[in-house]
Design an enzyme around this catalytic site. Structure first.
Site, short mmCIF file in Angstrom:
data_model
loop_
_atom_site.label_atom_id
_atom_site.label_comp_id
_atom_site.label_asym_id
_atom_site.label_seq_id
_atom_site.Cartn_x
_atom_site.Cartn_y
_atom_site.Cartn_z
N SER A 1 13.45 33.66 0.20
CA SER A 1 14.41 34.19 -0.79
C SER A 1 15.72 34.43 -0.06
CB SER A 1 13.89 35.49 -1.40
OG SER A 1 13.53 36.39 -0.38
N PHE B 1 -1.46 33.25 -14.73
CA PHE B 1 -1.61 31.82 -15.00
C PHE B 1 -0.33 31.12 -14.48
CE2 PHE B 1 -5.80 31.07 -16.80
CZ PHE B 1 -6.30 32.35 -16.59
N LYS C 1 3.13 30.94 -0.80
CA LYS C 1 2.48 30.48 -2.04
C LYS C 1 2.37 28.97 -2.23
CE LYS C 1 6.70 30.42 -4.73
NZ LYS C 1 7.35 30.59 -6.00
N LYS D 1 -6.26 34.57 -2.12
CA LYS D 1 -6.25 35.40 -3.33
C LYS D 1 -7.67 35.95 -3.58
CE LYS D 1 -1.94 35.13 -4.02
NZ LYS D 1 -1.13 36.31 -3.70
N LEU E 1 12.87 37.83 3.62
CA LEU E 1 13.76 36.72 3.25
C LEU E 1 13.22 35.36 3.72
CD1 LEU E 1 17.27 38.32 3.98
CD2 LEU E 1 16.02 38.27 1.84
N SER F 1 -4.25 35.30 -8.87
CA SER F 1 -3.91 34.01 -9.48
C SER F 1 -5.09 33.44 -10.23
CB SER F 1 -3.50 33.06 -8.36
OG SER F 1 -3.40 31.75 -8.82
N TYR G 1 -4.68 28.78 0.51
CA TYR G 1 -3.91 29.69 -0.35
C TYR G 1 -4.82 30.35 -1.38
CZ TYR G 1 -1.12 31.47 -4.15
OH TYR G 1 -0.62 32.29 -5.12
N ASP H 1 -6.22 19.16 -8.56
CA ASP H 1 -5.84 19.65 -9.89
C ASP H 1 -7.07 19.86 -10.78
OD1 ASP H 1 -3.11 20.02 -9.87
OD2 ASP H 1 -2.64 17.97 -10.43
N SER I 1 7.10 12.53 -11.49
CA SER I 1 5.80 11.85 -11.54
C SER I 1 4.82 12.73 -12.30
CB SER I 1 5.26 11.63 -10.12
OG SER I 1 6.10 10.76 -9.40
P1 NAD Z 1 8.18 33.94 -3.79
O1 NAD Z 1 7.98 33.15 -2.54
O2 NAD Z 1 9.35 33.60 -4.63
O3 NAD Z 1 8.27 35.51 -3.43
C1 NAD Z 1 7.58 36.07 -2.34
C2 NAD Z 1 8.58 36.93 -1.56
O4 NAD Z 1 7.90 37.56 -0.48
C3 NAD Z 1 9.72 36.11 -0.95
O5 NAD Z 1 10.96 36.71 -1.27
C4 NAD Z 1 9.45 36.16 0.56
O6 NAD Z 1 10.64 36.14 1.31
C5 NAD Z 1 8.68 37.47 0.70
N1 NAD Z 1 7.73 37.50 1.83
C6 NAD Z 1 6.80 36.57 2.17
N2 NAD Z 1 6.13 36.95 3.26
C7 NAD Z 1 6.63 38.17 3.63
C8 NAD Z 1 6.33 39.08 4.69
N3 NAD Z 1 5.41 38.80 5.61
N4 NAD Z 1 7.03 40.24 4.74
C9 NAD Z 1 7.98 40.54 3.82
N5 NAD Z 1 8.30 39.69 2.81
C10 NAD Z 1 7.63 38.52 2.71
O7 NAD Z 1 6.83 33.85 -4.62
P2 NAD Z 1 6.54 34.26 -6.15
O8 NAD Z 1 6.41 33.02 -6.94
O9 NAD Z 1 7.50 35.29 -6.59
O10 NAD Z 1 5.08 34.87 -6.00
C11 NAD Z 1 4.88 36.26 -5.81
C12 NAD Z 1 3.40 36.54 -5.67
O11 NAD Z 1 2.71 36.06 -6.82
C13 NAD Z 1 2.73 35.86 -4.47
O12 NAD Z 1 1.76 36.73 -3.95
C14 NAD Z 1 2.08 34.65 -5.08
O13 NAD Z 1 0.98 34.21 -4.32
C15 NAD Z 1 1.66 35.20 -6.42
N6 NAD Z 1 1.48 34.17 -7.45
C16 NAD Z 1 2.51 33.30 -7.72
C17 NAD Z 1 2.35 32.33 -8.70
C18 NAD Z 1 3.44 31.33 -8.97
O14 NAD Z 1 3.14 30.29 -9.58
N7 NAD Z 1 4.69 31.59 -8.62
C19 NAD Z 1 1.15 32.26 -9.42
C20 NAD Z 1 0.12 33.17 -9.13
C21 NAD Z 1 0.30 34.13 -8.14
C1 WQD Z 2 1.06 22.06 -13.40
C2 WQD Z 2 0.65 20.73 -14.00
C3 WQD Z 2 0.11 19.06 -12.36
C4 WQD Z 2 4.09 18.67 -10.66
C5 WQD Z 2 -0.08 26.05 -9.04
C6 WQD Z 2 -1.00 26.64 -8.00
C7 WQD Z 2 -1.67 27.87 -8.54
C8 WQD Z 2 -0.64 28.87 -9.09
C9 WQD Z 2 0.33 28.21 -10.02
C10 WQD Z 2 -0.09 30.45 -7.36
C11 WQD Z 2 -0.53 20.09 -13.27
C12 WQD Z 2 1.32 18.64 -13.16
C13 WQD Z 2 3.02 19.06 -11.43
C14 WQD Z 2 4.60 17.36 -10.80
C15 WQD Z 2 2.94 16.94 -12.48
N1 WQD Z 2 0.17 29.41 -8.05
N2 WQD Z 2 2.46 18.21 -12.32
N3 WQD Z 2 4.01 16.53 -11.72
O1 WQD Z 2 -1.17 23.25 -10.05
O2 WQD Z 2 -1.43 24.52 -12.24
O3 WQD Z 2 -0.84 25.73 -10.19
O4 WQD Z 2 0.89 27.04 -9.41
O5 WQD Z 2 -1.08 31.13 -7.38
O6 WQD Z 2 -2.40 28.44 -7.51
O7 WQD Z 2 -1.98 25.67 -7.66
O8 WQD Z 2 0.85 24.29 -11.23
O9 WQD Z 2 3.15 23.54 -11.69
O10 WQD Z 2 1.91 22.56 -9.71
O11 WQD Z 2 1.22 21.93 -12.00
O12 WQD Z 2 2.45 16.14 -13.29
O13 WQD Z 2 5.55 16.93 -10.11
O14 WQD Z 2 1.74 19.81 -13.83
O15 WQD Z 2 -0.71 17.95 -12.11
O16 WQD Z 2 -1.29 19.44 -14.24
P1 WQD Z 2 -0.74 24.35 -10.93
P2 WQD Z 2 1.87 23.09 -11.09
#
Ligand code: NAD
Ligand code: WQD
Length: 335
Positions: free
Chosen positions: A36, A179, A85, A154, A33, A125, A150, A299, A217
Site C-alpha cells: 500500500s 467471498f 494475499k 487462513k 506499506l 476467506s 495462502y 480454480d 483471458s
Molecule cells: P492488501 O494487501 O490491500 O492489504 C493488506 C495490508 O497489510 C497492506 O496495506 C500491507 O502493506 C499490510 N501488511 C502486510 N503485511 C504486513 C506486516 N507484516 N505488517 C504490517 N502491515 C502489513 O489486502 P486486502 O485485499 O485489503 O486484504 C486484507 C485481508 O483480507 C488479508 O488478510 C487478506 O488475506 C484477506 N482477504 C482478502 C480477500 C481479497 O480478495 N482481497 C479475500 C479474502 C480475504
Molecule cells: C474470479 C474468477 C477466475 C482472472 C481469489 C483467491 C481467494 C480470495 C479471493 C483471498 C475465476 C476468473 C480471473 C482473469 C479470469 N482471496 N478469472 N481471468 O480465484 O475466486 O479468489 O480471490 O482470500 O482466496 O483465490 O478470484 O478474481 O482471481 O477469479 O477468467 O484474468 O475469474 O478463473 O473464475 P478467486 P479471482
C-alpha cells in the site's frame, strides 16, 4: 472508542477505516506499506474529513508490537487485515506467507492475553471451503484441504484463534470469511491498488477497459455451469466494510453467543465470469476485449455464500449489486 486496524492502508482495511470513522470510532492504523502507499491516508481524510493515527510498523517484529501495545494501553479492539494475499506468489514463496500471515497474528494474540477484555476480528476467506459439496455455502460446510499456502494460512489462522479462545475467556473473536471483494469507494478516493499484473478478475477487467492491458483471458468456458465459466459471489467492498462495523459492535456490546464466531460475508448471489464481463460492458458503455483460454489451475467451479447467519445473527446484509460494484471499480480505475 479506539480501534486498531492492522493493514489499514490496504484495499479492504482502508474502506473499513472509513466506515469506522463515519460511525465515530477513533482509528489507529498499523501498516508496513508492503502492499500500500501512504497516499491512502489522504484518500481516507478526503472522505471522512478525519485523519486516522498511523504507525508504520512491521507486525512480524515482536518487540515493536509489544512496544505499540505498551504505548496504546487503551486499545482493546483490533481488526486484523495485515497479511500477504497473492495465491500464486504463496506457492512460490510458502515461508514468506506462513511467516507474514501467521507471526503477526500470534504476536497480537499474545499481547491480548495480557488484557482483561479484548475484541478481535480476523480476515478469513471463502478459500477455506475449496469446492464445496453444496451451494450456497454455509459456515458449517467442511473445510477442504487448502489449494495453496495462502489458503492454508487462513485455515491455520482460524485454528490459532479457536485454540486461543478456548483458554482465554476474556478474548472475544470473530472470523469473517469474505467471498470475492470488488469495487471501490463511491468517491473514487480509495480503491484496490494491485502491484504489477492483477491476478483477480475485476482489476484485470478495468485495466483492460482503460487500455493498460490488451486483453482479458477468461480461464475456461467448459465448466459445468450455465455458460461454462466459473461462478463467484462478488461483494462490494463497502458492504464488506460495513460487515466489520457490525461485527465490531457485536463484540463491543457483548452480544456474541460464543467467544469465537464465524460468519460468511457475501451477497448470496453467484455470477459467472461472462456475467461480470457483460455487466462491466453495460456500466462502462464499451466492449471489453477478451478471449477464452484454458482453465487456471486451482480454480473451483462455483462458490457463493449462504448469508443467513450474517443476516440474522450479525444483523448485516449486502446492499449494493454487481453493477454498482463494477461502476465504482471503473470510476476508481479512471481516477
Ligand atoms: P492488501 O494487501 O490491500 O492489504 C493488506 C495490508 O497489510 C497492506 O496495506 C500491507 O502493506 C499490510 N501488511 C502486510 N503485511 C504486513 C506486516 N507484516 N505488517 C504490517 N502491515 C502489513 O489486502 P486486502 O485485499 O485489503 O486484504 C486484507 C485481508 O483480507 C488479508 O488478510 C487478506 O488475506 C484477506 N482477504 C482478502 C480477500 C481479497 O480478495 N482481497 C479475500 C479474502 C480475504
Ligand atoms: C474470479 C474468477 C477466475 C482472472 C481469489 C483467491 C481467494 C480470495 C479471493 C483471498 C475465476 C476468473 C480471473 C482473469 C479470469 N482471496 N478469472 N481471468 O480465484 O475466486 O479468489 O480471490 O482470500 O482466496 O483465490 O478470484 O478474481 O482471481 O477469479 O477468467 O484474468 O475469474 O478463473 O473464475 P478467486 P479471482
Amino acid at each position: 472508542m479506539k480501534i486498531l486496524v492492522t493493514g489499514g492502508l490496504g484495499y479492504i482495511g482502508s474502506h473499513v477505516v472509513v466506515e469506522l470513522q463515519n460511525e465515530g470510532f477513533e482509528v489507529v492504523i498499523i501498516d508496513n506499506l508492503s502492499n500500500s502507499t501512504i497516499d491512502v491516508l489522504k484518500g481516507i481524510k478526503a472522505i471522512t474529513n478525519k485523519q486516522p493515527i498511523f504507525e508504520k510498523l512491521d507486525l512480524r517484529d515482536k518487540i515493536s508490537v509489544t512496544d505499540f501495545f505498551n504505548t496504546h494501553e487503551d486499545i482493546n479492539s483490533i481488526i486484523h487485515f495485515a497479511a500477504s494475499k497473492a495465491v500464486g506468489e504463496s506457492v512460490e514463496k510458502p515461508l514468506l506467507y506462513y511467516e507474514n500471515n501467521l507471526s503477526p497474528l500470534v504476536n497480537i494474540l499474545q499481547e491480548l492475553q495480557n488484557k482483561k477484555a479484548s475484541n478481535f476480528i480476523f480476515s478469513s476467506s471463502c478459500t477455506v471451503y475449496g469446492q464445496a459439496d453444496t451451494l450456497p455455502i454455509t459456515e458449517s460446510a467442511p473445510i477442504k484441504p487448502a489449494e495453496s499456502p495462502y489458503g492454508n494460512t487462513k485455515q491455520v489462522g482460524e485454528e490459532i484463534i479457536r485454540d486461543t479462545c478456548k483458554v482465554e475467556p476474556n478474548l472475544n473473536a470473530i472470523a469473517l470469511r469474505y467471498f470475492n471483494p470488488i469495487g471501490a469507494h463511491e468517491t473514487g478516493n480509495i480503491g484496490e491498488l494491485p502491484l504489477g499484473t492483477p491476478q483477480n478478475l475485476v482489476p484485470f477487467i478495468t485495466q483492460t477497459g482503460i487500455g493498460k492491458r490488451d486483453q482479458l483471458s477468461v480461464f475456461g468456458n467448459d465448466y459445468p455451469t450455465e455458460d461454462g465459466t466459473c461462478i463467484r459471489d462478488y461483494i462490494h467492498v463497502v458492504d464488506l466494510a460495513k460487515a466489520h462495523v457490525s461485527a465490531l459492535k457485536r463484540l463491543v456490546n457483548q452480544d456474541n453467543d460464543y467467544n469465537f464466531e464465524i460468519f460468511n460475508i457475501g451477497t448470496g448471489k453467484g455470477s459467472s465470469v461472462l456475467e461480470v464481463i457483460n455487466a462491466f460492458e453495460e456500466v462502462s458503455n464499451q466492449k471489453l476485449n477478451y478471449k477464452i483460454v484454458g482453465r487456471r489451475e486451482g480454480d473451483v467451479i462455483a462458490a457463493y455464500a449462504d448469508t443467513t447467519k450474517a443476516n440474522t445473527v450479525l444483523g448485516w446484509k449486502s446492499e449494493l449489486n454487481l453493477k454498482e460494484a463494477l461502476l465504482s471499480a471503473w470510476k476508481w480505475e479512471n481516477k
